[in-house]
Design an enzyme around this catalytic site. Structure first.
Site, PDB file in Angstrom:
ATOM      1  N   ASP A 186       0.373  -8.823   3.490  1.00 50.09           N
ATOM      2  CA  ASP A 186       1.309  -8.306   2.479  1.00 50.09           C
ATOM      3  C   ASP A 186       2.017  -7.031   2.916  1.00 50.09           C
ATOM      4  O   ASP A 186       3.106  -6.733   2.436  1.00 50.09           O
ATOM      5  CB  ASP A 186       0.660  -8.158   1.103  1.00 50.09           C
ATOM      6  CG  ASP A 186      -0.567  -7.293   1.104  1.00 50.09           C
ATOM      7  OD1 ASP A 186      -1.008  -6.885   2.184  1.00 50.09           O
ATOM      8  OD2 ASP A 186      -1.104  -7.029   0.008  1.00 50.09           O
TER       9      ASP A 186
HETATM   10  C1  LAN Z   1      -7.012  -1.546   1.769  1.00 49.44           C
HETATM   11  C2  LAN Z   1      -5.751  -0.832   1.568  1.00 49.44           C
HETATM   12  C3  LAN Z   1      -4.546  -1.698   1.493  1.00 49.44           C
HETATM   13  C4  LAN Z   1      -4.830  -3.044   0.907  1.00 49.44           C
HETATM   14  C5  LAN Z   1      -3.572  -3.794   0.439  1.00 49.44           C
HETATM   15  C6  LAN Z   1      -2.508  -3.917   1.503  1.00 49.44           C
HETATM   16  C7  LAN Z   1      -2.944  -3.043  -0.722  1.00 49.44           C
HETATM   17  C8  LAN Z   1      -4.017  -5.166  -0.049  1.00 49.44           C
HETATM   18  O1  LAN Z   1      -2.931  -5.844  -0.627  1.00 49.44           O
HETATM   19  C9  LAN Z   1      -4.746  -5.932   1.006  1.00 49.44           C
HETATM   20  C10 LAN Z   1      -6.010  -5.183   1.398  1.00 49.44           C
HETATM   21  C11 LAN Z   1      -5.770  -3.756   1.884  1.00 49.44           C
HETATM   22  C12 LAN Z   1      -5.260  -3.820   3.299  1.00 49.44           C
HETATM   23  C13 LAN Z   1      -7.050  -2.926   1.919  1.00 49.44           C
HETATM   24  C14 LAN Z   1      -8.339  -3.584   2.194  1.00 49.44           C
HETATM   25  C15 LAN Z   1      -9.610  -2.730   2.017  1.00 49.44           C
HETATM   26  C16 LAN Z   1      -9.416  -1.300   2.460  1.00 49.44           C
HETATM   27  C17 LAN Z   1      -9.045  -1.296   3.910  1.00 49.44           C
HETATM   28  C18 LAN Z   1      -8.262  -0.727   1.604  1.00 49.44           C
HETATM   29  C19 LAN Z   1      -8.537  -0.741   0.112  1.00 49.44           C
HETATM   30  C20 LAN Z   1      -8.280   0.716   2.024  1.00 49.44           C
HETATM   31  C21 LAN Z   1      -9.760   1.057   2.169  1.00 49.44           C
HETATM   32  C22 LAN Z   1     -10.543  -0.274   2.222  1.00 49.44           C
HETATM   33  C23 LAN Z   1     -11.693  -0.186   3.239  1.00 49.44           C
HETATM   34  C24 LAN Z   1     -12.534  -1.429   3.220  1.00 49.44           C
HETATM   35  C25 LAN Z   1     -12.504   1.052   2.909  1.00 49.44           C
HETATM   36  C26 LAN Z   1     -13.594   1.351   3.845  1.00 49.44           C
HETATM   37  C27 LAN Z   1     -14.846   1.054   3.195  1.00 49.44           C
HETATM   38  C28 LAN Z   1     -15.662   0.065   3.539  1.00 49.44           C
HETATM   39  C29 LAN Z   1     -16.505  -0.513   2.515  1.00 49.44           C
HETATM   40  C30 LAN Z   1     -15.701  -0.484   4.902  1.00 49.44           C
END
Ligand code: LAN
Length: 748
Positions: free
Chosen positions: A457
């Site tokens: 996305d």
């Molecule tokens: C994110 C941030 C962006 C987010 C979007 C693009 C908004 C979404 O549409 C797809 C998933 C994604 C890329 C996403 C996945 C999980 C993330 C990377 C996060 C929420 C930012 C932080 C999170 C990550 C897993 C945090 C680290 C913690 C752990 C438990 C490993």
């Protein structure tokens, strides 16, 4: 700092030095984010000589009648964009706070202690800000949540306690620590910490390895056809357990005899350390933390593996497995320019390099820790990612386009277009298959090009924004630097990535598992793998599921491309993808007409995507019952007293719509971001033609909330991941009200 593919080692070193100085200067001088942002960007505002000519918003009553709403909207839009363009970084993106989770910074602090890098990474002024942050987020009951708004958990409390102790706080002199210790002890002590917390304690030498369920690195030696091969897991899960398995496989630990670790052994437990039953402790977890309780099968599996572990530990197989795991760690470091995919593996990977005796690797890691740190009014935090740069920038472009004011904000859009151009990923990572990576040539990342992991996305929003820029240029509204014009080939590369992301396999998802889009990769295994999820605090982390957000954004982006370049050879593939994509979206709509949003709160977010996705496939309100149901759903959730929408984070956790209330728990509270998503979805279905009253009320609600300088207030946290952990998107309060009011003003 823009990515320069031709930069020499020396340039990179210089850049890293500058990056470090820049970050340090920022927090040496300022403690408040607002002051900091204002100062940093004032110069730019003066240079552009943009005097604010708009009047402040009128008092609440003035927006009651419909003409006032329209007039006010125009004023609000101008003031809103004027304010927002002043927050833009000279490189074109909008820097913002991406904090929220409370379990990240302790890892960094513990790692610095282990590697004896405290002087370098945690000088006195940094410590002050980190302590400020941690103490600011201790709840009234003395505990700390999983995230800044959450109820107290053992995970948050134990890690925060440990972090404060590592930063030099003493139990005797700190009232905060005393209360926190009580919270922990009343609930059974640190053996009740969930597994990730136990892991940190073990590395810090105040928890025994045999009190952890095994994380054998040998799993990296399995063949890929094995249905639960780690290469099939969601990349975040995979990339966290990868370095963990190496560190576990080596029993990597702080040097013995460190006084803080010894003290923690006495402070964190309810009984004498030496008398703890570690085998029992393996599966203990406080009730407050249990979001995903282990199924029985895991108990059996971990129990058996624990018995084998002492043999494995000394076997040549372990050495081989660790070498293999380390190879993957180094690959990840090098292909993200040491940013790494997220804050958890960033710290673990650095520790892997340290424990493998690779001092040079550690040195390369050090400057890039700053990418994750942010100072705000609540202190210094470690963010959930190295930022949300591209994501916010792509949305901002589309929002400003929607206001109809592009012509007045050419420089702002020109710079944003530059950021979008600069941050597109130009190549695939090397040896894709061997390292279980998806293609990335043409994709957009969530944050920066240095980070570089492609996402379905983010690629889609990047592509949509790039196409918006082209449209605005064609209409003569803006002029961008010719250097930043993105050639059609590069856009088609992006379409190719997006198409490659669409699932073709079902993996047991019913009735239509195929046709949807997951986040960073395709869905590579069935949902049953979730049985192996060992993280008690997070749900749905094992595989990359297809999501409404990713699917809708992908459909919107490729449809927009096909509309602009109808004769491009890639278009027939797009047509096919839209059809199966539409079926997928329909198949995951809930009975009540909503979609569950996985990455922000929650049903309003999901439904905004669901609706726009269906519309992008050619569905309309009149022809599509799914859209009619969605509209009904949204209208049914509009708050009577505020005219807006407000959704609590409990929606994500419980998977049922929860209204947002004031602190009293009774008075409805509208959130400007939820309100904007609902408005955007309704407007896209043509709600203004059927009945404009709900939209007008919602617009009035947004207008009332706007601040005199054109900003909107930061309300409750709006982002989420893994159902259970919230994360801040500080730019959303500016982007979405502008976007919604913009669409509202130009439609009526
Ligand atoms: C994110 C941030 C962006 C987010 C979007 C693009 C908004 C979404 O549409 C797809 C998933 C994604 C890329 C996403 C996945 C999980 C993330 C990377 C996060 C929420 C930012 C932080 C999170 C990550 C897993 C945090 C680290 C913690 C752990 C438990 C490993």
């Amino acid at each position: 700092w823009a990515f320069d593919p031709n930069a020499s080692e020396k340039d990179i070193e210089k850049q890293n030095q500058r990056r470090k100085e820049f970050r340090e200067n920022r927090f040496v001088q300022k403690h408040s984010k607002d002051a900091l942002m204002r100062d940093a960007f004032d110069a730019r505002r003066v240079e552009r000589k943009r005097e604010r000519k708009t009047t402040p918003p009128s008092a609440d009553g003035a927006v009651a009648d419909e003409f006032a709403v329209e007039k006010e909207t125009k004023r609000a839009l101008k003031a809103g964009v004027e304010y927002y363009q002043g927050q833009q970084h000279p490189d074109g993106h909008w820097p913002s706070d991406y904090g929220g989770p409370m379990f990240l910074m302790p890892g960094l602090i513990i790692a610095m202690k282990i590697m004896k890098k405290e002087k370098e990474m945690l000088p006195a002024h940094v410590k002050v800000e980190m302590k400020r942050y941690l103490e600011n987020h201790v709840n009234e009951d003395g505990g700390v949540g999983l995230h800044i708004e959450g109820h107290s958990t053992m995970f948050g409390s134990v890690l925060t306690y440990v972090a404060l102790r590592c930063l030099g706080e003493e139990l005797e002199s700190s009232e905060t620590l005393r209360k926190m210790q009580e919270w922990i002890k009343v609930r059974g002590g640190a053996t009740k910490t969930p597994s990730w917390g136990k892991f940190w304690l073990a590395m810090l030498g105040c928890y025994e390895w045999k009190g952890l369920n095994p994380i054998p690195p040998e799993c990296w030696l399995l063949p890929y056809w094995f249905p639960a091969h780690p290469g099939r897991y969601w990349c975040h899960c995979r990339m966290v357990y990868l370095p963990m398995s190496y560190l576990y496989g080596k029993r990597a630990q702080i040097e013995a005899g460190n006084p803080v670790s010894e003290a923690l052994k006495l402070e964190l437990y309810c009984q004498e350390y030496d008398t703890i039953n570690w085998n029992k402790a393996r599966n203990e977890c406080a009730n407050e933390d249990l979001y995903y309780p282990h199924p029985m099968l895991q108990d059996v599996l971990w129990g058996t593996l624990s018995k084998v572990e002492p043999i494995l530990l000394r076997s040549p197989l372990r050495k081989w497995a660790n070498r293999e795991a380390l190879k993957h760690v180094v690959y990840e470091d090098e292909n993200t320019r040491y940013v790494d995919i997220g804050p958890v593996n960033k710290v673990f990977n650095c520790l892997c390099r340290y424990f493998s005796g690779d001092a040079e690797g550690v040195e390369k890691h050090m400057p890039r820790f700053w990418d994750y740190l942010w100072v705000a009014e609540d202190g210094m935090k470690m963010q959930g990612y190295n930022g949300s740069q591209l994501w916010d920038c792509a949305f901002a472009v589309q929002a400003i386009e929607a206001t109809g004011l592009a012509k007045n904000f050419n420089e702002c859009l020109r710079d944003a277009a530059k950021y979008i151009d600069d941050s597109q990923v130009r190549d695939d990572a090397p040896e894709l298959k061997k390292y279980y990576r998806h293609i990335s040539k043409g994709a957009w990342p969530f944050s920066t090009r240095d980070h570089g992991w492609p996402i379905s996305d983010c690629s889609s929003e990047g592509l949509k924004a790039a196409l918006s820029v082209m449209d605005m240029e064609d209409q003569g509204l803006i002029k961008i630097d010719p250097k930043n014009k993105i050639a059609v080939d590069r856009l088609a590369d992006c379409v190719n990535v997006i198409l490659s992301y669409q699932n073709t396999q079902r993996f047991g998802f019913k009735p239509q598992g195929s046709g949807g889009w997951a986040t960073y990769e395709n869905t590579r295994a069935g949902k049953w793998v979730e049985i192996l999820n060992p993280a008690e605090t997070f749900g749905d982390i094992m595989i990359d599921y297809p999501y409404v957000e990713c699917s809708s954004a992908s459909i919107q982006a490729i449809s927009k491309f096909a509309k602009r370049f109808p004769d491009h050879p890639i278009v027939p593939r797009i047509e096919k993808a839209r059809k199966s994509g539409r079926n997928f979206l329909k198949s995951i709509q809930k009975e009540d007409g909503s979609w569950y949003g996985s990455w922000a709160i929650c049903f309003t977010y999901g439904t905004w995507f669901g609706v726009l996705g269906l519309i992008a496939t050619g569905s309309t309100y009149d022809t599509c019952p799914h859209l009619r149901k969605a509209v009904q759903f949204l209208l049914s959730k509009q708050q009577e007293t505020t005219g807006g929408w407000g959704e609590s984070y409990l929606s994500c956790e419980k998977k049922v719509y929860h209204q947002l209330y004031e602190k009293d728990g009774k008075t409805e509270f509208a959130h400007c971001v939820n309100t904007s998503w609902a408005m955007l979805a309704l407007l896209a279905t043509g709600q203004e033609k059927r009945d404009a009253a709900p939209l007008r009320k919602a617009a009035a609600c947004l207008l009332k909330k706007q601040l005199p300088d054109g900003d909107w207030p930061q309300e409750n946290i709006m982002g989420v991941f893994n159902n259970n952990c919230m994360i801040t998107y500080a730019n959303y309060k500016n982007i979405f009200p502008l976007w919604a009011l913009g669409k509202f003003a130009t439609k009526e």
